[in-house]
Write a protein that holds these residues in place. Structure first.
Motif, PDB file in Angstrom:
ATOM      1  N   ASP A 100      -8.858  19.582 -20.481  1.00  0.00           N
ATOM      2  CA  ASP A 100      -9.626  18.737 -19.569  1.00  0.00           C
ATOM      3  C   ASP A 100     -10.975  19.373 -19.231  1.00  0.00           C
ATOM      4  O   ASP A 100     -12.010  18.697 -19.177  1.00  0.00           O
ATOM      5  CB  ASP A 100      -8.841  18.488 -18.281  1.00  0.00           C
ATOM      6  CG  ASP A 100      -7.632  17.593 -18.494  1.00  0.00           C
ATOM      7  OD1 ASP A 100      -7.513  16.997 -19.575  1.00  0.00           O
ATOM      8  OD2 ASP A 100      -6.803  17.499 -17.562  1.00  0.00           O
ATOM      9  N   THR A 151       2.308  23.803 -20.819  1.00  0.00           N
ATOM     10  CA  THR A 151       1.691  22.488 -20.965  1.00  0.00           C
ATOM     11  C   THR A 151       0.620  22.268 -19.906  1.00  0.00           C
ATOM     12  O   THR A 151      -0.492  21.812 -20.206  1.00  0.00           O
ATOM     13  CB  THR A 151       2.754  21.382 -20.862  1.00  0.00           C
ATOM     14  OG1 THR A 151       3.724  21.555 -21.889  1.00  0.00           O
ATOM     15  CG2 THR A 151       2.127  20.002 -20.999  1.00  0.00           C
ATOM     16  N   LEU A 170       1.361  16.678 -25.720  1.00  0.00           N
ATOM     17  CA  LEU A 170       1.141  18.117 -25.792  1.00  0.00           C
ATOM     18  C   LEU A 170       2.458  18.869 -25.650  1.00  0.00           C
ATOM     19  O   LEU A 170       2.744  19.812 -26.407  1.00  0.00           O
ATOM     20  CB  LEU A 170       0.161  18.547 -24.706  1.00  0.00           C
ATOM     21  CG  LEU A 170      -0.100  20.052 -24.576  1.00  0.00           C
ATOM     22  CD1 LEU A 170      -0.621  20.636 -25.890  1.00  0.00           C
ATOM     23  CD2 LEU A 170      -1.087  20.318 -23.433  1.00  0.00           C
ATOM     24  N   TYR A 192      -7.710  14.699 -28.991  1.00  0.00           N
ATOM     25  CA  TYR A 192      -7.948  14.554 -27.557  1.00  0.00           C
ATOM     26  C   TYR A 192      -9.437  14.650 -27.241  1.00  0.00           C
ATOM     27  O   TYR A 192      -9.987  13.804 -26.519  1.00  0.00           O
ATOM     28  CB  TYR A 192      -7.184  15.627 -26.787  1.00  0.00           C
ATOM     29  CG  TYR A 192      -7.547  15.659 -25.314  1.00  0.00           C
ATOM     30  CD1 TYR A 192      -7.007  14.729 -24.433  1.00  0.00           C
ATOM     31  CD2 TYR A 192      -8.477  16.575 -24.818  1.00  0.00           C
ATOM     32  CE1 TYR A 192      -7.366  14.723 -23.094  1.00  0.00           C
ATOM     33  CE2 TYR A 192      -8.843  16.574 -23.484  1.00  0.00           C
ATOM     34  CZ  TYR A 192      -8.280  15.656 -22.632  1.00  0.00           C
ATOM     35  OH  TYR A 192      -8.644  15.644 -21.301  1.00  0.00           O
ATOM     36  N   ALA A 207      -3.279  21.936 -20.834  1.00  0.00           N
ATOM     37  CA  ALA A 207      -3.878  20.639 -20.512  1.00  0.00           C
ATOM     38  C   ALA A 207      -5.102  20.815 -19.623  1.00  0.00           C
ATOM     39  O   ALA A 207      -6.118  20.134 -19.797  1.00  0.00           O
ATOM     40  CB  ALA A 207      -2.853  19.740 -19.828  1.00  0.00           C
ATOM     41  N   ASP A 267      -0.153  11.479 -16.504  1.00  0.00           N
ATOM     42  CA  ASP A 267      -0.344  12.410 -17.629  1.00  0.00           C
ATOM     43  C   ASP A 267       0.978  12.758 -18.291  1.00  0.00           C
ATOM     44  O   ASP A 267       1.057  12.899 -19.519  1.00  0.00           O
ATOM     45  CB  ASP A 267      -1.025  13.688 -17.140  1.00  0.00           C
ATOM     46  CG  ASP A 267      -2.481  13.484 -16.783  1.00  0.00           C
ATOM     47  OD1 ASP A 267      -3.079  12.498 -17.255  1.00  0.00           O
ATOM     48  OD2 ASP A 267      -3.031  14.312 -16.029  1.00  0.00           O
ATOM     49  N   SER A 299      -5.281  18.450 -30.512  1.00  0.00           N
ATOM     50  CA  SER A 299      -6.359  18.870 -29.608  1.00  0.00           C
ATOM     51  C   SER A 299      -7.688  18.279 -30.053  1.00  0.00           C
ATOM     52  O   SER A 299      -8.507  17.850 -29.222  1.00  0.00           O
ATOM     53  CB  SER A 299      -6.443  20.395 -29.536  1.00  0.00           C
ATOM     54  OG  SER A 299      -6.894  20.947 -30.757  1.00  0.00           O
ATOM     55  N   GLY A 319      -0.706  11.831 -22.301  1.00  0.00           N
ATOM     56  CA  GLY A 319      -1.277  12.982 -22.989  1.00  0.00           C
ATOM     57  C   GLY A 319      -0.468  14.254 -22.860  1.00  0.00           C
ATOM     58  O   GLY A 319      -0.249  14.976 -23.842  1.00  0.00           O
ATOM     59  N   ASN A 320      -0.002  14.563 -21.659  1.00  0.00           N
ATOM     60  CA  ASN A 320       0.786  15.778 -21.485  1.00  0.00           C
ATOM     61  C   ASN A 320       2.146  15.673 -22.174  1.00  0.00           C
ATOM     62  O   ASN A 320       2.704  16.686 -22.596  1.00  0.00           O
ATOM     63  CB  ASN A 320       0.976  16.088 -19.999  1.00  0.00           C
ATOM     64  CG  ASN A 320      -0.283  16.677 -19.381  1.00  0.00           C
ATOM     65  OD1 ASN A 320      -1.336  16.743 -20.027  1.00  0.00           O
ATOM     66  ND2 ASN A 320      -0.194  17.094 -18.130  1.00  0.00           N
TER      67      ASN A 320
END
Length: 204
Positions: A164, A156, A134, A96, A160, A126, A93, A130-131
């Motif tokens: 964001d 998730t 995660l 990110y 997420a 995503d 995190s 990134g997802n």
């Protein structure tokens, strides 16, 4: 050897187009950028642009895909296997939020991306980047019993969205430390509740 040289030139042209488009899309926005500007900035012809991409939207999608892949790579580097599942989630995190500080990245991935490509297309991008990172972290944490077992896709998506929103707020000038503290608290709040004490109550 000639075939390899042609392949290298083709890849270099594609790279130049994506690089030039990224700069213009972040400086001016997708809507305000025209393809003549892009080919001029890349030093290529319009024919070269349409050889690689069907249209401006397809080029934009390639820019967004590359940005999302870069963010995911930074998350993965920050959360190597030796870390505990919980520490990997926190490190990911942090990575990110740091990655999203790159100039123009929030506009590309969180504002213009959904507006231009649509939410469904952005979700697919995503899920590849990134997802995916995660989700893998959450699955590992559930297996390690660091967090409670929950529907992983829903978890998730919701986490997420929180990340964001934090990135957008920080971009607008909000305290990164405040948002990080809340995100860490959210993830720590997923820890299993300790079992009730089995010790007998003290006699009176």
């Amino acid at each position: 050897m000639q075939r390899r040289s042609n392949r290298d030139r083709t890849e270099a042209t594609r790279t130049d187009l994506i690089r030039a488009a990224r700069r213009l899309f972040t400086e001016k926005s997708y809507a305000e950028t025209g393809t003549p500007e892009i080919v001029a900035a890349a030093g290529v012809t319009r024919g070269a642009l349409y050889h690689h991409f069907a249209d401006k939207q397809a080029l934009f999608a390639a820019v967004v895909e590359q940005e999302a892949a870069t963010v995911a790579a930074e998350i993965d580097r920050a959360s190597p296997a030796p870390l505990s599942a919980r520490d990997a989630l926190i490190a990911g995190s942090d990575a990110y939020l740091a990655a999203m500080r790159a100039p123009g990245r929030t506009r590309l991935l969180l504002l213009d991306g959904p507006a231009v490509l649509g939410r469904a297309a952005m979700d697919e991008i995503d899920s590849r980047h990134g997802n995916r990172s995660l989700r893998e972290g959450l699955v590992a944490a559930m297996r390690a019993r660091s967090i409670v077992k929950l529907p992983v896709d829903a978890l998730t998506a919701l986490l997420a969205a929180a990340f964001d929103r934090a990135a957008l707020a920080i971009e607008a000038g909000a305290s990164g430390e405040d948002y990080r503290a809340v995100l860490v608290a959210l993830m720590d709040g997923l820890s299993p509740a300790p079992p009730p004490s089995t010790r007998p109550a003290p006699s009176r």
